[in-house]
Design a protein around this motif. Sequence first.
Motif, short mmCIF file in Angstrom:
data_model
loop_
_atom_site.label_atom_id
_atom_site.label_comp_id
_atom_site.label_asym_id
_atom_site.label_seq_id
_atom_site.Cartn_x
_atom_site.Cartn_y
_atom_site.Cartn_z
N THR A 197 6.83 6.02 4.11
CA THR A 197 7.85 5.34 3.31
C THR A 197 7.41 3.94 2.90
N GLN A 198 6.59 3.28 3.71
CA GLN A 198 6.08 1.97 3.32
C GLN A 198 5.18 2.10 2.09
N ASN A 227 7.35 2.91 -0.85
CA ASN A 227 8.18 1.76 -1.18
C ASN A 227 7.47 0.83 -2.16
N GLY A 229 9.96 1.26 -4.75
CA GLY A 229 10.82 0.11 -4.48
C GLY A 229 10.36 -1.15 -5.17
N TYR A 230 9.06 -1.46 -5.11
CA TYR A 230 8.55 -2.69 -5.70
C TYR A 230 8.31 -2.57 -7.20
N VAL A 232 13.36 6.41 1.49
CA VAL A 232 13.25 5.13 0.78
C VAL A 232 14.56 4.77 0.08
N LEU A 291 15.87 0.48 -1.72
CA LEU A 291 14.63 0.27 -2.47
C LEU A 291 14.12 -1.16 -2.31
N VAL A 299 13.84 0.87 4.60
CA VAL A 299 13.14 2.15 4.54
C VAL A 299 12.74 2.61 5.94
N THR A 339 12.34 -7.64 -2.77
CA THR A 339 11.40 -7.55 -1.65
C THR A 339 12.01 -8.18 -0.41
#
Length: 324
Positions: free
Chosen positions: A41-42, A45, A49-50, A246, A251, A257, A304
């Motif tokens: 998930t990192q 992400n 997410g980013y 995520v 996000l 996450v 973030t």
Amino acid sequence: MKKYKKQSLGLLIISLFILPFFLNSYWLDVFTLVLFYVVLTQGLNIVVGYTGLLDLGYAAFFAVGAYTTAILMTTYHWSFWLTLPVAFVCAALSGIIIGTPTLRLRSDYLAIVTLGFGEIVKILATNLEITGSASGIYGIPRPAIGSYILSSQKDFYYLILIVAIISIIAVYRLGRSRIGRAWIYIREDEDAAEAMGINRIRLKLLSYATGAVIGSFAGSIFAVKMSAIAPLSFSFLQSVMILLAVVLGGLGSIPGVVIGAVLVIVLPEILRGADDWRYLIFGVSLVAMMIFRPQGILPSKNGTEDASELDESETNDPKQSVSV
């Protein structure tokens, strides 16, 4: 406030290191799987997410790492540690390959391409002789540190825990860097980001490659832990579960996450006593979550991390440029 956060984080890490001594083999295996999902998930992400790039084929990078390590260890008898750099390079190239045709795509079209890429990797793994075809690769050796061979459940728990901590620190530092801020600008408005001097093409490819490397790291460890891999281990469902963690967590939120990964793995196990109803209860819970808290359990405040945590010299210095 920062002091208390650091103390809480330190206590959490210590708790994770002593946790195996209080768990039976079943729950130790469950929490090991949780840590695998934390790493995955990192990586996702960063992409979703980013940078805001919807990826429905992330399990493909997981597979690239697993198969690269498995092939090098079984066919060419490499050490596990020597296979990692090769797996990272293969995953990064895979990320660039999937990223290149999607540079001008957004939304549903982007999702379709990434979904197709995930299925292509699975089909290749099913049909190529070097990957063991549909049967997969068996007899993958265990990794060793000196003369000590990692073989027990605790060994792999601690190994993936260390990798999870490394991945969280790496993603956290990336999110606070100029590159991380540029990813956020691309996510919010690509055209405006490009007008500000951000190299949209290079940053998107970097996002895919970085996320792929993190996913391949988990894949390499998965291969030696299981000592056997097959295409079914890297299905579309795996990509959906990683993406679900995520989105469920929030996000762009690192702690979010992590919580999402824990819930996605642990909640179905807690509901195991409900037999056939457990997945219905799990699904209804997820739907309710998305209705009443669509931003996620622990959403990021600015994409973030909290802006107040950034160094004043980094945020207020007019010489600092976001041009990347």
